[in-house]
Design a protein around this motif. Structure first.
Motif, PDB file in Angstrom:
ATOM      1  N   GLN A  43       0.829  -1.203   0.000  1.00  0.00           N
ATOM      2  CA  GLN A  43       0.000   0.000   0.000  1.00  0.00           C
ATOM      3  C   GLN A  43       0.862   1.250   0.000  1.00  0.00           C
ATOM      4  N   HIS A  44       0.520   2.159  -0.919  1.00  0.00           N
ATOM      5  CA  HIS A  44       1.196   3.441  -1.039  1.00  0.00           C
ATOM      6  C   HIS A  44       0.130   4.518  -1.142  1.00  0.00           C
ATOM      7  N   THR A  45       0.447   5.651  -0.632  1.00  0.00           N
ATOM      8  CA  THR A  45      -0.415   6.796  -0.861  1.00  0.00           C
ATOM      9  C   THR A  45       0.185   7.512  -2.055  1.00  0.00           C
ATOM     10  N   ARG A  46      -0.595   7.650  -3.094  1.00  0.00           N
ATOM     11  CA  ARG A  46      -0.060   8.210  -4.321  1.00  0.00           C
ATOM     12  C   ARG A  46      -1.041   9.226  -4.882  1.00  0.00           C
ATOM     13  N   VAL A  47      -0.527  10.344  -5.277  1.00  0.00           N
ATOM     14  CA  VAL A  47      -1.346  11.351  -5.943  1.00  0.00           C
ATOM     15  C   VAL A  47      -0.973  11.279  -7.414  1.00  0.00           C
ATOM     16  N   GLN A  48      -1.970  11.090  -8.213  1.00  0.00           N
ATOM     17  CA  GLN A  48      -1.677  10.908  -9.627  1.00  0.00           C
ATOM     18  C   GLN A  48      -2.650  11.756 -10.439  1.00  0.00           C
ATOM     19  N   HIS A  49      -2.101  12.513 -11.368  1.00  0.00           N
ATOM     20  CA  HIS A  49      -2.930  13.307 -12.268  1.00  0.00           C
ATOM     21  C   HIS A  49      -2.791  12.715 -13.667  1.00  0.00           C
ATOM     22  N   GLN A  50      -3.911  12.594 -14.286  1.00  0.00           N
ATOM     23  CA  GLN A  50      -3.882  12.086 -15.668  1.00  0.00           C
ATOM     24  C   GLN A  50      -4.604  13.073 -16.565  1.00  0.00           C
TER      25      GLN A  50
END
Length: 107
Positions: A43-50
């Motif tokens: 588990q990772h906390t990831r902010v991703q914009h696409q």
């Protein structure tokens, strides 16, 4: 006195052989080994914009022009000729006054 020969009936067991060939299809279980790599879940906390670009195809109604020739109905008067043959009795005295040298009217 008469001697009559009566045949004797005897029972025999009869053995009869028949050769029978039968084809039977037996399903054979087949196994296949496969190596499967199972990923480990972390588990990772990831902010991703696409950035998404979407192309939409909208159908455009297409019209096609076609030149057709429609016959025009015209009314015409029809003249119909019928050939009629008529036999006429001409008295001989009237022919004698006509010029006998010309078969057709003379010029």
């Amino acid at each position: 006195e008469e001697v009559v020969h009566v045949p004797r009936v005897m029972q025999q067991t009869r053995v009869q052989h028949q050769q029978v060939e039968q084809e039977v299809q037996v399903p054979v279980p087949m196994t296949q080994e496969e190596v499967v790599h199972v990923p480990k879940v972390m588990q990772h906390t990831r902010v991703q914009h696409q950035h998404v670009e979407q192309e939409v195809q909208v159908p455009v109604p297409m019209t096609q022009e076609e030149v057709i020739h429609v016959p025009k109905v015209m009314q015409q008067t029809r003249v119909q000729h019928q050939h009629v043959e008529q036999e006429v009795q001409v008295p001989v005295s009237s022919i004698s006054t006509w010029n006998r040298k010309c078969m057709y009217p003379c010029q």
